[in-house]
Design a protein around this motif. Structure first.
Motif, PDB file in Angstrom:
ATOM      1  N   LEU A 110      19.563  65.391   8.752  1.00 38.51           N
ATOM      2  CA  LEU A 110      19.566  64.187   9.583  1.00 38.51           C
ATOM      3  C   LEU A 110      20.801  63.340   9.317  1.00 38.51           C
ATOM      4  N   PHE A 111      21.219  63.265   8.059  1.00 39.57           N
ATOM      5  CA  PHE A 111      22.428  62.501   7.724  1.00 39.57           C
ATOM      6  C   PHE A 111      23.651  63.117   8.400  1.00 39.57           C
ATOM      7  N   ILE A 112      23.776  64.442   8.331  1.00 35.61           N
ATOM      8  CA  ILE A 112      24.914  65.110   8.971  1.00 35.61           C
ATOM      9  C   ILE A 112      24.843  64.937  10.486  1.00 35.61           C
ATOM     10  N   PHE A 113      23.630  65.034  11.037  1.00 33.01           N
ATOM     11  CA  PHE A 113      23.443  64.844  12.478  1.00 33.01           C
ATOM     12  C   PHE A 113      23.945  63.466  12.909  1.00 33.01           C
ATOM     13  N   CYS A 114      23.597  62.456  12.136  1.00 35.64           N
ATOM     14  CA  CYS A 114      24.030  61.090  12.459  1.00 35.64           C
ATOM     15  C   CYS A 114      25.555  60.971  12.411  1.00 35.64           C
ATOM     16  N   ILE A 115      26.190  61.540  11.382  1.00 34.95           N
ATOM     17  CA  ILE A 115      27.643  61.475  11.249  1.00 34.95           C
ATOM     18  C   ILE A 115      28.338  62.199  12.393  1.00 34.95           C
ATOM     19  N   LEU A 116      27.740  63.316  12.866  1.00 37.98           N
ATOM     20  CA  LEU A 116      28.358  64.084  13.946  1.00 37.98           C
ATOM     21  C   LEU A 116      28.440  63.303  15.257  1.00 37.98           C
ATOM     22  N   GLN A 117      27.595  62.282  15.406  1.00 39.27           N
ATOM     23  CA  GLN A 117      27.636  61.509  16.648  1.00 39.27           C
ATOM     24  C   GLN A 117      28.930  60.711  16.776  1.00 39.27           C
ATOM     25  N   ILE A 118      29.568  60.394  15.658  1.00 36.07           N
ATOM     26  CA  ILE A 118      30.794  59.581  15.711  1.00 36.07           C
ATOM     27  C   ILE A 118      31.941  60.350  16.367  1.00 36.07           C
ATOM     28  N   PRO A 119      32.306  61.552  15.863  1.00 32.79           N
ATOM     29  CA  PRO A 119      33.388  62.269  16.567  1.00 32.79           C
ATOM     30  C   PRO A 119      32.983  62.705  17.974  1.00 32.79           C
ATOM     31  N   THR A 120      31.676  62.895  18.214  1.00 32.37           N
ATOM     32  CA  THR A 120      31.244  63.253  19.570  1.00 32.37           C
ATOM     33  C   THR A 120      31.545  62.121  20.546  1.00 32.37           C
ATOM     34  N   ALA A 121      31.211  60.896  20.158  1.00 29.33           N
ATOM     35  CA  ALA A 121      31.473  59.748  21.030  1.00 29.33           C
ATOM     36  C   ALA A 121      32.966  59.495  21.211  1.00 29.33           C
ATOM     37  N   LEU A 122      33.782  59.916  20.232  1.00 33.14           N
ATOM     38  CA  LEU A 122      35.224  59.693  20.299  1.00 33.14           C
ATOM     39  C   LEU A 122      35.981  60.853  20.930  1.00 33.14           C
ATOM     40  N   ALA A 123      35.266  61.920  21.313  1.00 29.86           N
ATOM     41  CA  ALA A 123      35.918  63.105  21.884  1.00 29.86           C
ATOM     42  C   ALA A 123      36.658  62.746  23.166  1.00 29.86           C
ATOM     43  N   ALA A 147      25.567  69.491  16.528  1.00 33.78           N
ATOM     44  CA  ALA A 147      24.538  68.457  16.390  1.00 33.78           C
ATOM     45  C   ALA A 147      23.154  69.053  16.638  1.00 33.78           C
ATOM     46  N   GLY A 148      23.022  69.859  17.696  1.00 32.38           N
ATOM     47  CA  GLY A 148      21.738  70.500  17.953  1.00 32.38           C
ATOM     48  C   GLY A 148      21.346  71.449  16.843  1.00 32.38           C
ATOM     49  N   PHE A 149      22.311  72.207  16.323  1.00 32.77           N
ATOM     50  CA  PHE A 149      22.046  73.172  15.251  1.00 32.77           C
ATOM     51  C   PHE A 149      21.576  72.459  13.988  1.00 32.77           C
ATOM     52  N   ILE A 150      22.325  71.457  13.563  1.00 28.43           N
ATOM     53  CA  ILE A 150      22.020  70.792  12.292  1.00 28.43           C
ATOM     54  C   ILE A 150      20.799  69.884  12.402  1.00 28.43           C
ATOM     55  N   GLY A 151      20.468  69.451  13.627  1.00 24.15           N
ATOM     56  CA  GLY A 151      19.313  68.573  13.787  1.00 24.15           C
ATOM     57  C   GLY A 151      18.016  69.301  14.038  1.00 24.15           C
ATOM     58  N   SER A 152      18.036  70.615  14.004  1.00 21.02           N
ATOM     59  CA  SER A 152      16.870  71.407  14.421  1.00 21.02           C
ATOM     60  C   SER A 152      15.684  71.449  13.458  1.00 21.02           C
ATOM     61  N   GLY A 212      20.663  56.758  12.445  1.00 26.70           N
ATOM     62  CA  GLY A 212      21.064  56.083  11.211  1.00 26.70           C
ATOM     63  C   GLY A 212      19.952  55.224  10.651  1.00 26.70           C
ATOM     64  N   VAL A 213      19.339  54.422  11.510  1.00 29.42           N
ATOM     65  CA  VAL A 213      18.203  53.602  11.065  1.00 29.42           C
ATOM     66  C   VAL A 213      17.047  54.483  10.615  1.00 29.42           C
ATOM     67  N   THR A 214      16.810  55.568  11.346  1.00 30.29           N
ATOM     68  CA  THR A 214      15.739  56.492  10.978  1.00 30.29           C
ATOM     69  C   THR A 214      15.987  57.098   9.609  1.00 30.29           C
ATOM     70  N   TRP A 215      17.245  57.469   9.326  1.00 38.03           N
ATOM     71  CA  TRP A 215      17.553  58.080   8.032  1.00 38.03           C
ATOM     72  C   TRP A 215      17.273  57.103   6.895  1.00 38.03           C
ATOM     73  N   VAL A 216      17.703  55.866   7.041  1.00 36.81           N
ATOM     74  CA  VAL A 216      17.491  54.870   5.981  1.00 36.81           C
ATOM     75  C   VAL A 216      15.994  54.697   5.720  1.00 36.81           C
ATOM     76  N   PHE A 217      15.219  54.563   6.780  1.00 39.12           N
ATOM     77  CA  PHE A 217      13.777  54.359   6.637  1.00 39.12           C
ATOM     78  C   PHE A 217      13.099  55.563   5.982  1.00 39.12           C
ATOM     79  N   LEU A 218      13.421  56.753   6.443  1.00 44.94           N
ATOM     80  CA  LEU A 218      12.762  57.947   5.910  1.00 44.94           C
ATOM     81  C   LEU A 218      13.248  58.282   4.502  1.00 44.94           C
ATOM     82  N   ALA A 219      14.527  58.056   4.232  1.00 45.38           N
ATOM     83  CA  ALA A 219      15.045  58.359   2.903  1.00 45.38           C
ATOM     84  C   ALA A 219      14.373  57.514   1.833  1.00 45.38           C
TER      85      ALA A 219
END
Length: 616
Positions: A250-263, A276-281, A343-350
């Motif tokens: 989930l942490f990697i999935f969240c980080i991947l959204q940054i370069p995706t939005a900047l593509a 993102a789909g692979f790592i979030g599965s 990101g918020v989900t990761w903090v809460f679940l972690a």
């Protein structure tokens, strides 16, 4: 005034490694969370300690006797006066050994209370041990495992009410963790369809066709079809467990959204969407397994039904949120919302999500007991079995057998096709809604997204209608012990009828001269039928193939995800060239042709299973 240090305490005949003043009680949700585990190890195991590490803890006698034996560091002897938990030589199926069979005390010692009947081996280990029932080499391996288990002291639950056992958690704790699993599944699943409303903006800015832009959906769906083949087995390894796999991915999935939005081009965007789909599965593939860890069989039908509402809610609510975001800020904001949400989900679940895997919990207990008693033979069953799993066996389970079962087993093949079509239609609706509500009813992007709420309402109605059958018909069957897999199928009878009816209804009431609420009601009817079909089909597959459930679920996940990934690529042309009514009539006709199959399986399913060497 002089300081008198506390007198060292002893533990199983050994001096306790930590003085009492270092004990800091914390809620077990925090102690067992991802952050709690990090703090525990970073502090040298001085903070967030477990009950065995706290002075005053009374270790069960079988472990203290084992620790005090002069030969404890070596293989245990066959002394018949030893009292402890030792596995008897298992004859036949390893997966059918329960903790009752493992907990036979030796000699004249008082028989301990029966322990919870958890399956200690992982799903992966259980399936690997059934690869070749008559294979001599496999028989030799099973014999080796049995001998190793006999020469180890098996770490089990401390008793039938052991609070560490997930099935013994309080009702509120199990509900809380269930909500966490459902929210995590929703947060990942929404990532596929939230992208859809931004396709026109992305197409214009990147200078590509709408079909090419739609690959952003397809690549994400293909990613979470392929991811479970690699990542799901990791959660079954006792040294890992489920929670670390969830949190790291989930942490990697969240980080991947940054370069995706900047593509800045499609060549950069599509690989990132796939990753993102692979790592979030993992939550999509093993979320149900986490619920099975906590809930007893008679309760799972309701709990997994509630989890399915969250799973279906992600792709449906995605266009609702994405429609408002893309109209206000462009396609990139559909991705930024994903980054904030996860990101918020990761903090809460972690901070609050505990481990639910019994084999992982028992493995960690075995490590603690080995360290505190000095007895290296204290091991859990899943730990021993995992050590005997080879990469070839895991590859067979995750890469080869899903395809083999999907094409060879009639029950698996049927449900793969049926659920695949239902799943594809969910993504097909994304394109049909653009044609029906934007082009014909002149909705804006946000209004078009709100039209998807009809599907959500239908899912909720379907779940409410599902509860009486689950509670008053299916649950008593579990309690009486007369449940058979075909008992899962009656909801599919209704779903099989609602599927084609809703397709014809939606298709032929979508024109501009008919009020927009009419096709939305039809979409709600479809979602009721889809919910019933999903519940019946997925649970029926798991009940028919309990020894190969990992491969069967992987097969279904692969098939439905590839179908779902393909539909967005041709849906727009499909509806424009044929018209919404004729296009959906074709799909409705397929549904009508498949309508008798749930009834046939209900009547003849037991005969089909009897002819299969894989089904039980």
């Amino acid at each position: 005034m002089t300081y008198n240090p506390p007198k060292p305490t002893t533990w199983a005949g050994r001096e306790h490694p930590f003085p009492p003043e270092l004990t800091m009680p914390v809620p077990d949700l925090i102690r067992d969370s991802f952050v709690g585990r990090v703090v525990y190890h970073a502090s040298g195991r001085r903070l967030f300690r477990h009950p065995e590490e706290v002075p005053g803890f009374e270790l069960p006698i079988r472990y203290t006797q084992q620790a005090s034996r002069p030969d404890s560091p070596t293989a245990p002897s066959s002394d018949s006066t030893l009292s402890g938990t030792r596995l008897e030589a298992a004859v036949g199926d390893l997966s059918k050994r329960t903790s009752r069979e493992m907990a036979e005390p030796m000699g004249d010692a008082k028989r301990e209370e029966r322990l919870p009947t958890h399956r200690h081996e992982s799903v992966a280990a259980e399936e690997v041990l059934h690869l070749h029932g008559s294979d001599p080499e496999k028989g030799v391996q099973e014999k080796q495992i049995q001998e190793e288990i006999q020469h180890s002291y098996i770490v089990d639950w401390y008793g039938p009410d052991d609070p560490e056992c997930p099935e013994n958690w309080s009702f509120l704790k199990r509900v809380f963790v269930t909500v966490q699993i459902a929210w995590l599944t929703f947060a990942i699943y929404i990532g596929s369809a939230i992208f859809a409303p931004g396709i026109p903006d992305l197409s214009a800015k990147f200078g590509v066709s709408s079909v090419a832009a739609s690959l952003g959906i397809s690549m994400f769906v293909i990613g979470y079809a392929m991811g479970p083949m690699i990542l799901a087995p990791m959660s079954e390894i006792p040294q890992f467990g489920r929670a670390p796999v969830y949190m790291i991915t989930l942490f990697i999935f969240c980080i991947l959204q940054i370069p995706t939005a900047l593509a800045k081009n499609l060549g950069a965007l599509l690989p990132l969407r796939y990753l993102a789909g692979f790592i979030g599965s993992p939550p999509l593939a093993t979320g149900g397994a986490s619920l099975v860890d906590m809930w007893r069989p008679e309760d799972r039908v309701v709990v997994i039904g509630a989890w399915s509402v969250a799973a279906m809610g992600g792709p449906v609510l995605g266009p609702v949120i994405g429609g408002f975001a893309s109209q206000a800020k462009g396609w990139t904001w559909t991705i930024w919302i994903m980054a904030w949400l996860t990101g918020v989900t990761w903090v809460f679940l972690a901070l609050t999500m505990p481990e639910t895997s019994s084999q992982a919990i028992l493995y960690r207990r075995a490590v603690r007991l080995r360290r505190l008693t000095g007895n290296p033979n204290l091991r859990c069953q899943a730990e021993i079995e995992a050590e005997h799993m080879t990469m070839n066996e895991v590859a067979m389970m995750t890469l080869v057998r899903p395809f083999y079962l999907g094409f060879r087993e009639p029950i698996v093949a049927f449900w793969n096709v049926y659920i695949g079509i239902l799943y594809g239609i969910l993504y097909c609706f994304i394109s049909s809604y653009d044609v029906v509500f934007i082009e014909q009813h002149h909705f804006t992007l946000p209004q078009n997204g709100l039209a998807f709420l009809g599907i959500i309402v239908g899912v909720v109605i379907g779940f409410i209608g599902f509860l009486p059958w689950a509670l008053y018909i299916l649950k008593p069957k579990f309690a009486r012990g007369d449940f058979v897999p075909e008992d899962r199928l009656p909801p599919a009878f209704f779903g099989a009828f609602l599927f084609p009816i809703s397709m014809f209804w939606f298709g032929w009431t979508s024109s501009a001269n008919i009020h927009w609420i009419v096709p939305i009601i039809a979409s709600g009817l479809w979602s009721i039928g889809a919910f019933y079909m999903f519940q019946a089909g997925m649970n029926y597959l798991a009940d028919c193939y309990p020894r190969y459930v990992a491969s069967v679920m992987a097969s279904n996940d692969l098939f439905r995800s590839f179908v779902g990934a393909a539909f967005p690529l041709f849906s727009a042309a499909f509806f424009h060239n044929l018209g919404v009514g004729p296009a959906l009539s074709i799909i409705g006709g397929i549904g009508a042709a498949m309508l008798p199959i749930p009834f046939l399986l209900y009547k003849y399913g037991h005969r089909i299973r009897a002819l299969s060497k894989f089904a039980d």
